[in-house]
Scaffold this motif. Structure first.
Motif, mmCIF file in Angstrom:
data_model
loop_
_atom_site.group_PDB
_atom_site.id
_atom_site.type_symbol
_atom_site.label_atom_id
_atom_site.label_comp_id
_atom_site.label_asym_id
_atom_site.label_seq_id
_atom_site.Cartn_x
_atom_site.Cartn_y
_atom_site.Cartn_z
ATOM 1 N N THR A 1 27.648 -11.159 -6.464
ATOM 2 C CA THR A 1 26.243 -10.787 -6.339
ATOM 3 C C THR A 1 26.078 -9.286 -6.095
ATOM 4 O O THR A 1 25.124 -8.680 -6.584
ATOM 5 C CB THR A 1 25.557 -11.585 -5.223
ATOM 6 O OG1 THR A 1 26.226 -11.364 -3.990
ATOM 7 C CG2 THR A 1 25.584 -13.062 -5.529
ATOM 8 N N PHE B 1 26.551 -7.603 -9.500
ATOM 9 C CA PHE B 1 25.364 -7.824 -10.336
ATOM 10 C C PHE B 1 24.213 -6.921 -9.898
ATOM 11 O O PHE B 1 23.536 -6.324 -10.720
ATOM 12 C CB PHE B 1 24.911 -9.275 -10.274
ATOM 13 C CG PHE B 1 25.693 -10.204 -11.167
ATOM 14 C CD1 PHE B 1 26.738 -9.755 -11.947
ATOM 15 C CD2 PHE B 1 25.375 -11.545 -11.223
ATOM 16 C CE1 PHE B 1 27.447 -10.612 -12.773
ATOM 17 C CE2 PHE B 1 26.067 -12.404 -12.046
ATOM 18 C CZ PHE B 1 27.115 -11.949 -12.817
ATOM 19 N N GLY B 2 23.989 -6.834 -8.616
ATOM 20 C CA GLY B 2 22.884 -6.016 -8.112
ATOM 21 C C GLY B 2 23.127 -4.527 -8.288
ATOM 22 O O GLY B 2 22.253 -3.796 -8.752
ATOM 23 N N ALA C 1 21.078 -10.854 -9.335
ATOM 24 C CA ALA C 1 21.965 -11.020 -8.179
ATOM 25 C C ALA C 1 21.500 -12.167 -7.297
ATOM 26 O O ALA C 1 22.310 -12.947 -6.797
ATOM 27 C CB ALA C 1 22.026 -9.723 -7.380
ATOM 28 N N THR C 2 20.196 -12.289 -7.115
ATOM 29 C CA THR C 2 19.651 -13.381 -6.293
ATOM 30 C C THR C 2 19.926 -14.727 -6.944
ATOM 31 O O THR C 2 20.355 -15.675 -6.273
ATOM 32 C CB THR C 2 18.144 -13.185 -6.090
ATOM 33 O OG1 THR C 2 17.926 -11.924 -5.457
ATOM 34 C CG2 THR C 2 17.562 -14.292 -5.239
#
Length: 57
Positions: free
Chosen positions: A4, A7-8, A27-28
């Motif tokens: 995550t 991704f963020g 990400a979430t």
């Protein structure tokens, strides 16, 4: 958690049709998906300890 963060921080984006999710949204969604998938192997449900001063048991 590492997936995550990547991704963020990497502003990873996903486009499905006319709908695009980027950065923190991706990400979430990845965090929620991974939490659910990894929780399938858990035998015992996660329990949170109760506050000692609340009087609930």
């Amino acid at each position: 958690m590492g997936v995550t963060l990547v991704f963020g921080a990497g502003d990873f984006s996903v486009t499905l049709g006319g709908f695009a999710v980027g950065g923190i949204g991706t990400a979430t969604l990845a965090a929620i998906l991974l939490y659910q998938l990894l929780g399938l192997r858990r035998r015992d449900p996660v329990t949170m300890p109760l506050d000692g001063g609340s009087g609930r048991h």
